[in-house]
Motif scaffolding. Structure first.
Motif, PDB file in Angstrom:
ATOM      1  N   GLU A 174       0.106  -9.729   8.147  1.00 30.86           N
ATOM      2  CA  GLU A 174       0.416 -10.064   9.056  1.00 30.86           C
ATOM      3  C   GLU A 174       0.827  -9.273  10.214  1.00 30.86           C
ATOM      4  N   GLU A 175       1.450  -8.110   9.763  1.00 29.23           N
ATOM      5  CA  GLU A 175       1.871  -7.022  10.705  1.00 29.23           C
ATOM      6  C   GLU A 175       0.584  -6.435  11.392  1.00 29.23           C
ATOM      7  N   GLU A 176      -0.491  -6.079  10.384  1.00 36.92           N
ATOM      8  CA  GLU A 176      -1.410  -5.350  10.912  1.00 36.92           C
ATOM      9  C   GLU A 176      -2.448  -6.340  11.824  1.00 36.92           C
ATOM     10  N   ASN A 177      -2.508  -7.489  11.405  1.00 33.38           N
ATOM     11  CA  ASN A 177      -3.183  -8.607  12.075  1.00 33.38           C
ATOM     12  C   ASN A 177      -2.440  -8.704  13.620  1.00 33.38           C
ATOM     13  N   ARG A 178      -1.292  -8.584  13.578  1.00 33.69           N
ATOM     14  CA  ARG A 178      -0.363  -8.686  15.055  1.00 33.69           C
ATOM     15  C   ARG A 178      -0.940  -7.505  15.817  1.00 33.69           C
ATOM     16  N   ARG A 179      -0.869  -6.393  15.218  1.00 39.18           N
ATOM     17  CA  ARG A 179      -1.232  -5.120  15.916  1.00 39.18           C
ATOM     18  C   ARG A 179      -2.675  -4.962  16.465  1.00 39.18           C
ATOM     19  N   MET A 237       2.979  -9.875  -4.156  1.00 42.47           N
ATOM     20  CA  MET A 237       1.946 -10.670  -3.170  1.00 42.47           C
ATOM     21  C   MET A 237       2.632 -10.935  -1.728  1.00 42.47           C
ATOM     22  N   VAL A 238       3.942 -11.206  -1.629  1.00 41.95           N
ATOM     23  CA  VAL A 238       4.478 -11.640  -0.605  1.00 41.95           C
ATOM     24  C   VAL A 238       4.808 -10.423   0.342  1.00 41.95           C
ATOM     25  N   SER A 239       5.070  -9.161  -0.252  1.00 38.47           N
ATOM     26  CA  SER A 239       5.066  -8.086   0.686  1.00 38.47           C
ATOM     27  C   SER A 239       3.803  -7.599   1.205  1.00 38.47           C
ATOM     28  N   GLN A 240       2.723  -7.765   0.379  1.00 37.62           N
ATOM     29  CA  GLN A 240       1.041  -7.649   0.835  1.00 37.62           C
ATOM     30  C   GLN A 240       0.880  -8.579   2.161  1.00 37.62           C
ATOM     31  N   MET A 241       1.415  -9.729   1.886  1.00 40.94           N
ATOM     32  CA  MET A 241       0.839 -10.842   3.021  1.00 40.94           C
ATOM     33  C   MET A 241       1.581 -10.446   4.287  1.00 40.94           C
ATOM     34  N   LYS A 242       3.069  -9.936   4.194  1.00 40.04           N
ATOM     35  CA  LYS A 242       4.015  -9.654   5.327  1.00 40.04           C
ATOM     36  C   LYS A 242       3.078  -8.287   6.339  1.00 40.04           C
TER      37      LYS A 242
END
Length: 87
Positions: free
Chosen positions: A60-65, A52-57
Motif C-alpha cells: 500500500e505504501e509503495e502504491n501510494r508513492r 501477510m499484513v506487513s506485506q500488504m502495508k
C-alpha cells in the motif's frame, strides 16, 4: 489518515477469537468497538497472518508513492504541452 486504536496484531487476535466461536457482540463489548468495525476488519484482514499484513502495508505504501510520482509527472507533462502549444 486516522490512526486506529488497535494495532494489526490486536485486530488479527480479535478476528481469531471470532473464528474460534466467540460471539461478535461479546467481542465488541469486551474490546470497546462497534460491530461495523469488526466486520470491516474481517473483510480486510480475514484469512491473513502477521507476515501477510506487513506485506500488504508495504505494498500500500509503495502504491501510494507510485501514484504520487505519476501525478507529478502527469502535471509536468501537461505544463510542457501547454508551454509548447502557445509558441
Amino acid at each position: 489518515m486516522k490512526k486506529s486504536r488497535y494495532s494489526d496484531s490486536q485486530i488479527l487476535a480479535i478476528i481469531k477469537q471470532a473464528e474460534s466461536g466467540v460471539p461478535v457482540s461479546e467481542l465488541c463489548r469486551e474490546h470497546g468497538m462497534s460491530a461495523a468495525s469488526f466486520y470491516k476488519w474481517r473483510a480486510k484482514y480475514g484469512g491473513m497472518d502477521a507476515s501477510m499484513v506487513s506485506q500488504m502495508k508495504a505494498m500500500e505504501e509503495e502504491n501510494r508513492r507510485l501514484k504520487r510520482m505519476y501525478a507529478d509527472l502527469s502535471m509536468q507533462n501537461d505544463l510542457l504541452k501547454e508551454a509548447l502549444g502557445k509558441k
